[in-house]
Design a protein around this motif. Sequence first.
Motif, PDB file in Angstrom:
ATOM      1  N   ARG A  62       0.839  -1.204   0.000  1.00 28.56           N
ATOM      2  CA  ARG A  62       0.000   0.000   0.000  1.00 28.56           C
ATOM      3  C   ARG A  62       0.868   1.244   0.000  1.00 28.56           C
ATOM      4  O   ARG A  62       1.910   1.300   0.641  1.00 28.56           O
ATOM      5  CB  ARG A  62      -0.972  -0.008   1.171  1.00 28.56           C
ATOM      6  CG  ARG A  62      -0.329  -0.156   2.523  1.00 28.56           C
ATOM      7  CD  ARG A  62      -1.380  -0.340   3.626  1.00 28.56           C
ATOM      8  NE  ARG A  62      -0.743  -0.733   4.865  1.00 28.56           N
ATOM      9  CZ  ARG A  62      -0.230   0.114   5.748  1.00 28.56           C
ATOM     10  NH1 ARG A  62      -0.312   1.415   5.541  1.00 28.56           N
ATOM     11  NH2 ARG A  62       0.353  -0.321   6.846  1.00 28.56           N
ATOM     12  N   ASP A  63       0.419   2.213  -0.781  1.00 28.93           N
ATOM     13  CA  ASP A  63       1.108   3.500  -0.821  1.00 28.93           C
ATOM     14  C   ASP A  63       0.066   4.596  -0.941  1.00 28.93           C
ATOM     15  O   ASP A  63      -1.108   4.332  -1.166  1.00 28.93           O
ATOM     16  CB  ASP A  63       2.117   3.553  -1.980  1.00 28.93           C
ATOM     17  CG  ASP A  63       1.461   3.502  -3.347  1.00 28.93           C
ATOM     18  OD1 ASP A  63       0.647   4.404  -3.656  1.00 28.93           O
ATOM     19  OD2 ASP A  63       1.764   2.574  -4.117  1.00 28.93           O
ATOM     20  N   GLU A  64       0.513   5.822  -0.771  1.00 28.46           N
ATOM     21  CA  GLU A  64      -0.380   6.976  -0.887  1.00 28.46           C
ATOM     22  C   GLU A  64       0.077   7.866  -2.030  1.00 28.46           C
ATOM     23  O   GLU A  64      -0.087   9.076  -1.992  1.00 28.46           O
ATOM     24  CB  GLU A  64      -0.408   7.727   0.447  1.00 28.46           C
ATOM     25  CG  GLU A  64      -0.768   6.792   1.567  1.00 28.46           C
ATOM     26  CD  GLU A  64      -1.536   7.431   2.686  1.00 28.46           C
ATOM     27  OE1 GLU A  64      -1.821   8.635   2.628  1.00 28.46           O
ATOM     28  OE2 GLU A  64      -1.838   6.694   3.624  1.00 28.46           O
ATOM     29  N   GLY A  65       0.632   7.218  -3.053  1.00 27.79           N
ATOM     30  CA  GLY A  65       1.141   7.928  -4.220  1.00 27.79           C
ATOM     31  C   GLY A  65       0.033   8.392  -5.143  1.00 27.79           C
ATOM     32  O   GLY A  65      -1.138   8.461  -4.758  1.00 27.79           O
ATOM     33  N   PRO A  66       0.399   8.663  -6.391  1.00 25.90           N
ATOM     34  CA  PRO A  66      -0.557   9.231  -7.347  1.00 25.90           C
ATOM     35  C   PRO A  66      -1.594   8.236  -7.866  1.00 25.90           C
ATOM     36  O   PRO A  66      -2.520   8.629  -8.570  1.00 25.90           O
ATOM     37  CB  PRO A  66       0.341   9.711  -8.486  1.00 25.90           C
ATOM     38  CG  PRO A  66       1.534   8.821  -8.417  1.00 25.90           C
ATOM     39  CD  PRO A  66       1.734   8.533  -6.946  1.00 25.90           C
ATOM     40  N   GLY A  67      -1.463   6.955  -7.544  1.00 23.22           N
ATOM     41  CA  GLY A  67      -2.364   5.953  -8.101  1.00 23.22           C
ATOM     42  C   GLY A  67      -1.943   5.583  -9.508  1.00 23.22           C
ATOM     43  O   GLY A  67      -0.988   6.126 -10.053  1.00 23.22           O
ATOM     44  N   ILE A  68      -2.637   4.639 -10.086  1.00 18.18           N
ATOM     45  CA  ILE A  68      -2.330   4.189 -11.444  1.00 18.18           C
ATOM     46  C   ILE A  68      -3.320   4.866 -12.385  1.00 18.18           C
ATOM     47  O   ILE A  68      -4.514   4.568 -12.342  1.00 18.18           O
ATOM     48  CB  ILE A  68      -2.425   2.651 -11.545  1.00 18.18           C
ATOM     49  CG1 ILE A  68      -1.431   2.004 -10.567  1.00 18.18           C
ATOM     50  CG2 ILE A  68      -2.154   2.197 -12.978  1.00 18.18           C
ATOM     51  CD1 ILE A  68      -1.575   0.501 -10.440  1.00 18.18           C
ATOM     52  N   PRO A  69      -2.835   5.790 -13.230  1.00 22.47           N
ATOM     53  CA  PRO A  69      -3.753   6.570 -14.061  1.00 22.47           C
ATOM     54  C   PRO A  69      -4.475   5.749 -15.126  1.00 22.47           C
ATOM     55  O   PRO A  69      -5.618   6.028 -15.447  1.00 22.47           O
ATOM     56  CB  PRO A  69      -2.864   7.633 -14.699  1.00 22.47           C
ATOM     57  CG  PRO A  69      -1.479   7.104 -14.594  1.00 22.47           C
ATOM     58  CD  PRO A  69      -1.449   6.194 -13.404  1.00 22.47           C
ATOM     59  N   ASP A  70      -3.816   4.740 -15.702  1.00 22.73           N
ATOM     60  CA  ASP A  70      -4.436   3.932 -16.749  1.00 22.73           C
ATOM     61  C   ASP A  70      -4.298   2.460 -16.360  1.00 22.73           C
ATOM     62  O   ASP A  70      -3.362   1.776 -16.774  1.00 22.73           O
ATOM     63  CB  ASP A  70      -3.760   4.213 -18.098  1.00 22.73           C
ATOM     64  CG  ASP A  70      -4.490   3.563 -19.263  1.00 22.73           C
ATOM     65  OD1 ASP A  70      -5.266   2.603 -19.036  1.00 22.73           O
ATOM     66  OD2 ASP A  70      -4.278   4.013 -20.401  1.00 22.73           O
ATOM     67  N   LEU A  71      -5.248   1.997 -15.571  1.00 18.78           N
ATOM     68  CA  LEU A  71      -5.184   0.631 -15.054  1.00 18.78           C
ATOM     69  C   LEU A  71      -5.240  -0.401 -16.181  1.00 18.78           C
ATOM     70  O   LEU A  71      -4.540  -1.406 -16.143  1.00 18.78           O
ATOM     71  CB  LEU A  71      -6.318   0.386 -14.056  1.00 18.78           C
ATOM     72  CG  LEU A  71      -6.260  -0.920 -13.284  1.00 18.78           C
ATOM     73  CD1 LEU A  71      -4.928  -1.077 -12.570  1.00 18.78           C
ATOM     74  CD2 LEU A  71      -7.413  -0.987 -12.297  1.00 18.78           C
ATOM     75  N   LYS A  72      -6.029  -0.139 -17.200  1.00 16.57           N
ATOM     76  CA  LYS A  72      -6.134  -1.075 -18.325  1.00 16.57           C
ATOM     77  C   LYS A  72      -4.774  -1.252 -19.000  1.00 16.57           C
ATOM     78  O   LYS A  72      -4.353  -2.376 -19.284  1.00 16.57           O
ATOM     79  CB  LYS A  72      -7.180  -0.584 -19.329  1.00 16.57           C
ATOM     80  CG  LYS A  72      -7.422  -1.558 -20.459  1.00 16.57           C
ATOM     81  CD  LYS A  72      -8.536  -1.089 -21.369  1.00 16.57           C
ATOM     82  CE  LYS A  72      -8.713  -2.084 -22.498  1.00 16.57           C
ATOM     83  NZ  LYS A  72      -9.773  -1.728 -23.399  1.00 16.57           N
ATOM     84  N   LEU A  73      -4.069  -0.147 -19.221  1.00 23.53           N
ATOM     85  CA  LEU A  73      -2.738  -0.213 -19.825  1.00 23.53           C
ATOM     86  C   LEU A  73      -1.762  -0.930 -18.891  1.00 23.53           C
ATOM     87  O   LEU A  73      -0.993  -1.784 -19.325  1.00 23.53           O
ATOM     88  CB  LEU A  73      -2.219   1.193 -20.149  1.00 23.53           C
ATOM     89  CG  LEU A  73      -0.827   1.262 -20.785  1.00 23.53           C
ATOM     90  CD1 LEU A  73      -0.793   0.527 -22.119  1.00 23.53           C
ATOM     91  CD2 LEU A  73      -0.411   2.717 -20.961  1.00 23.53           C
ATOM     92  N   ALA A  74      -1.808  -0.591 -17.603  1.00 24.79           N
ATOM     93  CA  ALA A  74      -0.899  -1.203 -16.633  1.00 24.79           C
ATOM     94  C   ALA A  74      -1.110  -2.712 -16.527  1.00 24.79           C
ATOM     95  O   ALA A  74      -0.175  -3.448 -16.202  1.00 24.79           O
ATOM     96  CB  ALA A  74      -1.079  -0.549 -15.263  1.00 24.79           C
ATOM     97  N   MET A  75      -2.317  -3.187 -16.818  1.00 29.44           N
ATOM     98  CA  MET A  75      -2.626  -4.619 -16.735  1.00 29.44           C
ATOM     99  C   MET A  75      -2.542  -5.307 -18.092  1.00 29.44           C
ATOM    100  O   MET A  75      -3.043  -6.404 -18.278  1.00 29.44           O
ATOM    101  CB  MET A  75      -4.016  -4.834 -16.119  1.00 29.44           C
ATOM    102  CG  MET A  75      -4.112  -4.422 -14.662  1.00 29.44           C
ATOM    103  SD  MET A  75      -2.932  -5.247 -13.560  1.00 29.44           S
ATOM    104  CE  MET A  75      -3.494  -6.944 -13.638  1.00 29.44           C
ATOM    105  N   THR A  76      -1.854  -4.670 -19.053  1.00 23.70           N
ATOM    106  CA  THR A  76      -1.646  -5.248 -20.371  1.00 23.70           C
ATOM    107  C   THR A  76      -0.355  -6.054 -20.363  1.00 23.70           C
ATOM    108  O   THR A  76       0.687  -5.558 -19.931  1.00 23.70           O
ATOM    109  CB  THR A  76      -1.543  -4.131 -21.435  1.00 23.70           C
ATOM    110  OG1 THR A  76      -2.752  -3.378 -21.421  1.00 23.70           O
ATOM    111  CG2 THR A  76      -1.307  -4.708 -22.820  1.00 23.70           C
ATOM    112  N   ASP A  77      -0.427  -7.300 -20.826  1.00 25.80           N
ATOM    113  CA  ASP A  77       0.771  -8.139 -20.889  1.00 25.80           C
ATOM    114  C   ASP A  77       1.869  -7.460 -21.689  1.00 25.80           C
ATOM    115  O   ASP A  77       1.620  -6.907 -22.757  1.00 25.80           O
ATOM    116  CB  ASP A  77       0.453  -9.485 -21.545  1.00 25.80           C
ATOM    117  CG  ASP A  77      -0.026 -10.516 -20.545  1.00 25.80           C
ATOM    118  OD1 ASP A  77       0.227 -10.345 -19.339  1.00 25.80           O
ATOM    119  OD2 ASP A  77      -0.654 -11.499 -20.972  1.00 25.80           O
TER     120      ASP A  77
END
Length: 134
Positions: free
Chosen positions: A79-94
């Motif tokens: 867990r962190d309190e950073g900026p979050g993941i702006p594009d989750l779909k892209l981040a979860m792309t193989d």
Amino acid sequence: MNLRSSGTQAIRIEQDVVLARQTARKLATECGMRLVDLTKMVTAVSELARNTVVYGGGGDMDWEILDDHGRVGLRLLFRDEGPGIPDLKLAMTDGWTSGGGLGLGLTGAKRLVDEFELDTAPGEGTRITITRWT
């Protein structure tokens, strides 16, 4: 499901990534994980702990050793309190990487564990929970 033990490991700087891996290795050993499963868990921890430092600005790894009617597992929450993941779909792309990591990305870490949960929102940090059962 019973909780056998739990704790928290700070992940603030690059050195803490090494400590998180060592903690995960020790806990996985205590759970009685086979070497291949232990290695998968530690590899996932490397990726997620590094992401916590680099992208989240630092955070914590909470750990729990679980007992589910004789089945033992290790659950880790990054867990962190950073900026979050702006594009989750892209981040979860193989195959997608923002660069500099192990090249596993979140999808690689997800494949290495039995359970994977991700909660993030821009400006609200990120929470990733992984579990591996023996």
